[in-house]
Design a protein around this motif. Structure first.
Motif, PDB file in Angstrom:
ATOM      1  N   ALA A  20      36.513 143.962  77.581  1.00 12.97           N
ATOM      2  CA  ALA A  20      36.614 144.131  79.031  1.00 12.97           C
ATOM      3  C   ALA A  20      35.265 143.843  79.689  1.00 12.97           C
ATOM      4  O   ALA A  20      35.199 143.163  80.725  1.00 12.97           O
ATOM      5  N   LEU A  21      34.199 144.353  79.063  1.00 13.62           N
ATOM      6  CA  LEU A  21      32.875 144.142  79.653  1.00 13.62           C
ATOM      7  C   LEU A  21      32.517 142.666  79.669  1.00 13.62           C
ATOM      8  O   LEU A  21      31.974 142.156  80.652  1.00 13.62           O
ATOM      9  N   LEU A  23      34.627 140.081  79.667  1.00 15.01           N
ATOM     10  CA  LEU A  23      35.462 139.428  80.681  1.00 15.01           C
ATOM     11  C   LEU A  23      34.888 139.629  82.077  1.00 15.01           C
ATOM     12  O   LEU A  23      34.742 138.683  82.855  1.00 15.01           O
ATOM     13  N   LEU A  24      34.565 140.896  82.365  1.00 14.35           N
ATOM     14  CA  LEU A  24      34.078 141.203  83.709  1.00 14.35           C
ATOM     15  C   LEU A  24      32.712 140.572  83.952  1.00 14.35           C
ATOM     16  O   LEU A  24      32.434 140.086  85.051  1.00 14.35           O
ATOM     17  N   ILE A  26      31.443 137.806  82.656  1.00 12.17           N
ATOM     18  CA  ILE A  26      31.467 136.353  82.822  1.00 12.17           C
ATOM     19  C   ILE A  26      32.300 135.937  84.030  1.00 12.17           C
ATOM     20  O   ILE A  26      31.900 135.079  84.811  1.00 12.17           O
ATOM     21  N   PHE A  27      33.461 136.577  84.193  1.00  6.46           N
ATOM     22  CA  PHE A  27      34.399 136.061  85.193  1.00  6.46           C
ATOM     23  C   PHE A  27      34.467 136.890  86.468  1.00  6.46           C
ATOM     24  O   PHE A  27      35.223 136.586  87.365  1.00  6.46           O
TER      25      PHE A  27
END
Lengths: 281, 276, 371
Positions: A20-21, A23-24, A26-27
């Motif tokens: 999750a970290l 993903l958050l 980078i995106f």
């Protein structure tokens, strides 16, 4: 006694949060960082994009409109929401269930569909005007669309459920006996409400107001559909500018100003109420 | 009836009447979509002579609308799955980590709900283009996963808050590995929260418009994007039929979540039933 | 699964050593240089008030707390760094931590399931475990459908079914009412005797510690205060803390005035007390504190024949079924607590009545009062 997690265990649990970290980071974080970066570097380094905030009368007007619409929306939502939430604390379980159902159904409805429904209802040749004209109540159709009235109606429709839920979760924790006690001590019903109940619901009022306000600030669909190009709020302006001119510095500056406005309001709120409770985290 | 009792009853009636008036304002406007979708006219209006299914025929007979429906469904399914998986793992990690670090991670997880979508969309545009994700399914799914994460995080964290942390220790002391503990002990106990998080993530993707507008062009047209363009260009009653599809899906999702909760509470009743 | 596999339940006795264990959370020291030896097959209780570090020690033994310093040895093998699931320690948690999503049977099957024990073998073990705690008839129930006592038994069966190296009990009886607690104390004792296993129990309840344990470790602020068999600790508390935490005591603080071969004398105000033993616990300036149990004091109308005797006035008394508890105001010692059996005496316990108190030189014990 605190059951602290072991060193290697701790790493394992951190590992669970890693996807999750990542993903958050980078995106989500990276794009936002890029927005901030471009707003001060495009087309050339400096704060000239932000100078437009005060020098460009169009942007000034749009921000004024945005804030005015949001303030009115917030006021109307919280006042009407207060009535509903208060009523919810005074009715039987079944009765409350019916009210909650109405709120949850509304809440879960697509905003696009809601906007569409209001377009159908409020157009000059729409359902409401036809009905009123059919009944002979009005001669000329009311102008409800493509002005701030229409936008506020649509935005209140979104803000109300938010306000009701925030207010109700605060009121649920207040013992109804307080008002009885005030009455027993000689206060009139109105005094009991104003001097005892209202102050106790202040945290609810604040969190409801701020939630509705920050959601309203970034609103795109409702103002665009119901404002019809006449009432332009900041989110629509960002979209239009983005589509038509692709001036990155300009678009990212406006986005940053919107983000800062939201965070500012949130920061004020954090000083007054517990943010974790408000967002259910 | 004494004057004060009358006053109390009157105030109560006034309060309830006002509350229901406000609730009517919430619910009634939605209902207009149904008759309009059934109109026998060729333009957006209430039915005049009778009801007609012509606009539903137009909707389901048009491969473009059907393609949008299936695109939205596929994107929502993928992004909800991804958001649920990633969000639930993260919530479980935070649950056991505790302390300031966990609070910070939870706040970050909620951030996509707080930052206006339009701001996120502006930022994503360039990165997506640079990564070749612009106007692709993976691109939209990824963006919708980010948007769905907070819903999963909220519901799963709420479910975890009711789980006794000692269950986890008990499982470990009885010989279960970390993965076994999550699979056999934690997940079964947070299932209702997990499922409602998944449904919320699905719904948030299914009617998401802004990201779809910014990150797609010709290759992808989700249902909300198509409806949006339809409203902008000409208001054709087929849009009402499409909107009804969105409404029906919302109601189905709500029904599903009610059933999930019902099943969970039945199970709780069974589990918590009085000893025979 | 060890030698007991034929019976399904059975715990191999192991010894455990805690060596100089320290756990600090930042500046806060939860346990401070604690060393404990648990012999094979013993029932050892860690007793202390909340914040004494007893639970932290148990969690460190179980593997949930990494010690800052020190070692934990199982049969001389260092297991300090071993994760909890590799230790094979059965643990009964405070509140039991039964998995709410599993039936009684599934709960007990859990440790065998995660160890990959075959179905038929597992079924036999589960059945034997259920019978051991007399819960066979409730195998299909969910934890929430069980009473507190039943949950406690399931937690025990679950902790024992995989024949653990030791059994750890974290406040196993604290959630139960008094009556049930008494019954289950007998049951735990009997279970311990039948299994011959090593049990480590944590409690803040002195009655529970005294009645169940072979050995008690008394903890205070993260340190070991005293270790010993229950009767020894009760009769010979080393410190004022132990004397007041384990049962009740009167503390007589005085000054050493004379010492001879078998006794010494101390002065408390005008009175002089004769005490058996050596004044080892005396401070540098002769200050000394005696702990005197209420039930070791005799009470009567006339001066008793004991060596130590003082006059007092009854302040109040309360009847407690098997005994009377009396508060007596005395000149040298202030308020003295006396416990006497509730039958077969003829003493006027009305407030204000004059009375005599007496005790023999070996009734009290000198305690350290430091810290």
């Amino acid at each position: 006694m605190s059951a602290a997690v072991l060193g290697p265990e701790r790493r394992a649990y951190l590992g669970l949060t890693a996807p999750a970290l990542a993903l958050l980071a980078i995106f989500f974080v990276l794009p936002l960082a890029q927005v901030l970066w471009l707003s001060v570097t495009d087309p050339r380094p400096g704060l000239q994009n932000y100078a437009e905030l005060v020098s460009n009368p169009l942007i000034l007007r749009i921000w004024t409109t945005t804030v005015r619409v949001c303030v009115v929306t917030t006021l109307v939502s919280v006042v009407l929401g207060y009535v509903v939430a208060y009523a919810m604390t005074r009715v039987s379980e079944r009765h409350r269930g019916a009210m909650v159902l109405c709120i949850v159904v509304t809440f879960s409805f697509s905003i696009l569909v809601r906007g569409f429904a209001f377009v159908v209802l409020l157009r000059s040749e729409g359902v409401l005007n036809s009905a009123l004209q059919g009944l002979g109540l009005i001669g000329e159709p009311l102008r409800l669309l493509r002005n701030e009235t229409g936008v506020v109606i649509g935005m209140v429709h979104y803000g109300l459920p938010v306000a009701i839920l925030a207010l109700f979760s605060n009121m649920r924790g207040i013992n109804a006996r307080y008002q009885d006690a005030a009455r027993g001590l000689g206060a009139s019903p109105f005094q009991a409400f104003r001097l005892v109940y209202l102050p106790l619901t202040k945290p609810g009022i604040i969190s409801a107001s701020i939630l509705v306000f920050i959601y309203s600030l970034g609103f795109f669909i409702i103002p665009t559909l119901l404002g019809g190009g006449r009432v332009v709020m900041i989110a629509e302006y960002i979209r239009v500018g983005f589509e038509e001119t692709l001036r990155w510095g300009h678009a990212t500056m406006l986005s940053t100003s919107l983000l800062v406005a939201v965070l500012l309001v949130l920061a004020i709120m954090a000083r007054v109420v517990d943010l974790k409770k408000v967002f259910g985290g | 009836m004494s004057a004060s009792a009358f006053g109390t009853a009157f105030r109560r009636s006034l309060l309830l009447a006002s509350a229901w008036l406000v609730l009517a304002f919430l619910v009634l406007p939605m209902t207009v979509v149904l008759p309009v979708s059934l109109t026998d006219q060729r333009y957006l209006s209430l039915p005049k002579a009778g009801l007609s299914l012509q606009h539903y025929r137009a909707f389901f007979g048009d491969p473009v609308w059907l393609s949008s429906l299936s695109q939205s469904f596929g994107i929502a399914l993928c992004s909800a799955t991804a958001a649920t998986l990633v969000g639930a793992l993260c919530a479980i990690g935070c649950w056991r980590l505790g302390g300031g670090l966990a609070s910070a991670i939870r706040l970050l997880l909620l951030a996509p709900l707080i930052v206006p979508t339009i701001v996120q969309a502006v930022g994503m545009y360039r990165l997506w283009a640079w990564l070749g994700l612009y106007d692709t399914y993976p691109g939209v799914i990824l963006a919708h996963t980010i948007i769905g994460l907070p819903y999963v995080a909220i519901t799963v964290s709420a479910a975890l808050a009711t789980v006794d942390p000692r269950l986890e220790q008990a499982a470990r002391s009885l010989g279960a590995s970390g993965a076994q503990t999550i699979r056999l002990v934690i997940l079964p106990n947070i299932m209702p929260g997990l499922l409602s998080g998944a449904l919320l993530a699905f719904a948030s993707s299914f009617d998401e418009l802004i990201v779809a507008l910014f990150l797609t062009s010709r290759a992808i047209a989700t249902l909300p994007k198509r409806i949006w363009e339809g409203i902008q260009v000409d208001i054709d009653p087929t849009i009402a039929a499409a909107a009804m599809c969105l409404i029906l899906l919302t109601l189905l999702l709500m029904l599903a979540s009610v059933l999930v909760r019902g099943a969970a509470s039945r199970r709780m009743r069974r589990i918590a039933g009085a000893p025979a | 699964m060890g030698t007991g596999a034929t019976t399904g339940v059975g715990v191999r006795p192991h010894s455990l050593q805690v060596r100089r264990l320290t756990k600090a959370y930042g500046d806060q020291i939860a346990i401070n240089d604690v060393s404990i030896d648990v012999e094979r097959g013993r029932f050892l209780t860690l007793l202390g008030p909340s914040g004494s570090g007893k639970t932290t020690i148990l969690l460190a033994i179980a593997g949930f707390v990494t010690p800052t310093r020190g070692q934990i040895l199982l049969d001389d093998r260092d297991i300090t760094g071993l994760p909890p699931e590799k230790r094979d320690f059965g643990m009964v948690f405070q509140g039991y931590a039964l998995f709410p999503n599993m039936t009684v049977e599934e709960n007990i099957w859990f440790p065998l399931r995660v160890r990959g024990v075959g179905r038929s073998e597992a079924a036999k073990s589960v059945k034997a475990s259920l019978e051991l705690v007399q819960m066979g008839h409730l195998a299909g129930r969910y934890p929430a459908q069980l009473s507190g006592g039943q949950q406690q038994r399931v937690a025990l069966a679950r902790a024992l079914v995989f024949q653990p190296n030791l059994l750890l009990l974290d406040e196993p009886l604290s959630a139960l009412d008094r009556q049930l607690r008494g019954d289950l104390q007998w049951e735990l004792r009997s279970l311990h005797r039948r299994l011959g296993a090593t049990f480590i129990n944590v409690t803040h309840d002195q009655d529970e510690a005294l009645s169940m344990s072979d050995e008690i470790v008394i903890l205070r602020e993260g340190k070991v205060e005293q270790i010993g068999a229950p009767a020894d600790l009760y009769a010979r508390p080393a410190t004022r803390f132990v004397a007041s935490f384990l049962g009740e005591s009167n503390f007589l603080a005085g000054r050493l005035v004379a010492t001879d071969a078998e006794t010494f004398r101390i002065a408390v105000g005008d009175a002089t007390i004769v005490q058996a033993g050596r004044p080892a616990a005396a401070g540098p300036d002769g200050d000394i504190v005696l702990a005197l149990r209420p039930e070791k004091i005799s009470i009567g109308r006339s001066r008793p024949g004991t060596v130590n005797a003082i006059r007092g006035t009854i302040v109040d008394s309360k009847f407690q079924g098997a005994s009377h508890h009396v508060q007596v105001q005395t000149a040298p010692f202030g308020l003295v607590k006396v416990a006497m059996q509730a039958w077969g005496h003829a003493v006027d316990l009305a407030p204000g009545a004059e009375t005599w108190l007496g005790w023999s030189p070996d009734a009290a014990v000198a305690v350290r009062s430091d810290g």
